[in-house]
Scaffold this motif. Structure first.
Motif, PDB file in Angstrom:
ATOM      1  N   THR A   6     -10.311  11.335  -9.228  1.00  0.00           N
ATOM      2  CA  THR A   6     -10.645  10.488  -8.785  1.00  0.00           C
ATOM      3  C   THR A   6     -10.054   9.627  -7.754  1.00  0.00           C
ATOM      4  OG1 THR A   6     -12.807   8.868  -9.245  1.00  0.00           O
ATOM      5  CG2 THR A   6     -10.299   8.825 -11.087  1.00  0.00           C
ATOM      6  N   SER A  50     -14.954   1.459  -2.447  1.00  0.00           N
ATOM      7  CA  SER A  50     -15.468   2.962  -2.850  1.00  0.00           C
ATOM      8  C   SER A  50     -15.030   3.388  -4.089  1.00  0.00           C
ATOM      9  CB  SER A  50     -15.796   4.081  -1.262  1.00  0.00           C
ATOM     10  OG  SER A  50     -14.662   4.319  -1.255  1.00  0.00           O
ATOM     11  N   ILE A  51     -15.537   4.263  -4.515  1.00  0.00           N
ATOM     12  CA  ILE A  51     -14.804   5.498  -5.543  1.00  0.00           C
ATOM     13  C   ILE A  51     -15.500   6.799  -5.769  1.00  0.00           C
ATOM     14  CG2 ILE A  51     -14.369   3.217  -6.998  1.00  0.00           C
ATOM     15  CD1 ILE A  51     -17.562   4.914  -8.278  1.00  0.00           C
ATOM     16  N   TYR A  52     -14.355   8.149  -6.072  1.00  0.00           N
ATOM     17  CA  TYR A  52     -15.406   9.411  -6.054  1.00  0.00           C
ATOM     18  C   TYR A  52     -14.654  10.039  -6.769  1.00  0.00           C
ATOM     19  CZ  TYR A  52     -16.839  13.676  -4.854  1.00  0.00           C
ATOM     20  OH  TYR A  52     -17.392  15.247  -4.471  1.00  0.00           O
ATOM     21  N   ASN A  53     -15.350  11.063  -7.549  1.00  0.00           N
ATOM     22  CA  ASN A  53     -14.821  11.315  -9.213  1.00  0.00           C
ATOM     23  C   ASN A  53     -14.706  12.887  -8.973  1.00  0.00           C
ATOM     24  OD1 ASN A  53     -14.237  12.957 -10.977  1.00  0.00           O
ATOM     25  ND2 ASN A  53     -15.616  12.219 -12.383  1.00  0.00           N
ATOM     26  N   THR A  75     -18.823   8.008 -13.073  1.00  0.00           N
ATOM     27  CA  THR A  75     -19.403   8.762 -12.418  1.00  0.00           C
ATOM     28  C   THR A  75     -19.392  10.273 -12.704  1.00  0.00           C
ATOM     29  OG1 THR A  75     -17.501   8.553 -11.414  1.00  0.00           O
ATOM     30  CG2 THR A  75     -19.023   7.532 -10.667  1.00  0.00           C
ATOM     31  N   GLY A  80     -19.807   9.961  -6.111  1.00  0.00           N
ATOM     32  CA  GLY A  80     -19.404   9.111  -6.562  1.00  0.00           C
ATOM     33  C   GLY A  80     -20.266   7.449  -5.678  1.00  0.00           C
TER      34      GLY A  80
END
Length: 101
Positions: A6, A50-53, A75, A80
């Motif tokens: 992530t 921001s985040i993203y898996n 998430t 994300g």
């Protein structure tokens, strides 16, 4: 083996700066964003925008406190939030993260 990871991004200096993890990070203190060629470093604690898996099977959890305290965001894989200020108001507030399988 699953290749979960992530990312956290602070969106500054061109927006391409990130910290990734494959397992759990008890505290983002001690993790840093670096901007290529600039010599500038910024701590990852309380600075994500921001985040993203990008994982293949697990949900990722992001927490307001070190040690996985106060769950803020979960998430699912391949999802994300591109703007934490708009999505939930968690901009610059995340302090730890883990995968929840």
């Amino acid at each position: 083996m699953d290749a979960n990871y992530t990312t956290l991004s602070n969106g500054g200096h061109g927006g391409g700066d990130w910290v990734g993890f494959q397992q759990n990070i008890y505290s983002f203190v001690g993790y840093y964003y670096s901007w290529s060629g600039s010599g500038y470093y910024n701590g990852a604690n309380d600075s994500a925008s921001s985040i993203y898996n990008n994982g293949n099977s697990c949900t990722s959890g992001y927490y307001l406190d070190a040690g996985y305290g106060t769950l803020a965001i979960r998430t699912s894989k391949k999802t994300g939030w591109s703007n934490l200020a708009v999505s939930g108001g968690y901009n610059d507030q995340l302090s730890s993260g883990q995968f929840i399988c």
